[in-house]
Design an enzyme around this catalytic site. Structure first.
Site, PDB file in Angstrom:
ATOM      1  CG  ASN A  49      -1.999   1.054   1.129  1.00  0.00           C
ATOM      2  OD1 ASN A  49      -1.716   2.244   1.078  1.00  0.00           O
ATOM      3  ND2 ASN A  49      -3.239   0.605   1.097  1.00  0.00           N
ATOM      4  CD  GLN A  50       1.653   3.046  -4.851  1.00  0.00           C
ATOM      5  OE1 GLN A  50       0.703   3.721  -5.216  1.00  0.00           O
ATOM      6  NE2 GLN A  50       2.544   2.536  -5.689  1.00  0.00           N
TER       7      GLN A  50
END
Length: 175
Positions: A49-50
């Site tokens: 997840n960024q």
């Protein structure tokens, strides 16, 4: 799939407590924590997840390499809060498209308790769809829909960052 495993996968999932305080000017709302986040009891715990990379760029503060507690403290010191639009739901896996029978968090009442709040940003379309309905009558906040930080939202990081950078204007300067 065994009945026991199926029950486990479709069991009700719940959001975490909000991370916000009186300094919060910007509130970022996701939909509901994914399986990895739930297992670690941490917002955006999936290493793919960024979110933390995006927020590091937005705030100009080290987040990716920091311990989780420090990440949250850093966000709060920057005037940034984090929560979810969904209090609980049934979901198999982590995809927003699998969310069923959701119960929303009380966003309006929560936002009203944040005296410095100016902007509410939605991390992805599902969060925006649910959150905007709840906050439609609360016109005192700027509402921003962002591309999801989720690895399932297959947009290159740089393209996501272009839109997420708009949040920089609402982050408190480093002291």
């Amino acid at each position: 799939m065994s009945t026991e495993k199926e029950k486990m996968l479709t069991a009700s999932k719940s959001s975490f407590p909000a991370v916000a305080d009186a300094r919060t000017q910007l509130l970022i709302l996701g939909s509901l924590p994914g399986e990895i986040s739930l297992a670690h009891a941490q917002y955006y715990a999936n290493p793919r997840n960024q979110f933390w990379r995006l927020m590091e760029a937005v705030t100009g503060r080290a987040l990716v390499s920091a311990a989780y507690k420090s990440r949250l403290e850093t966000l709060l010191s920057a005037g940034v809060g984090v929560w979810d639009v969904i209090a609980s739901a049934e979901r198999v896996g982590s995809l927003d498209t699998n969310i069923r029978n959701h119960q929303p968090n009380t966003l309006g009442a929560f936002a009203a308790g944040l005296p410095s709040l100016r902007v509410i940003a939605f991390n992805g379309g599902k969060a925006a769809g649910i959150g905007r309905k709840q906050l439609a009558a609360d016109t005192g906040y700027e509402l921003i829909t962002l591309p999801s930080s989720s690895p399932a939202h297959a947009v290159p990081f740089e393209r996501k960052l272009e839109q997420w950078r708009a949040l920089s204007a609402f982050v408190c300067a480093m002291s």
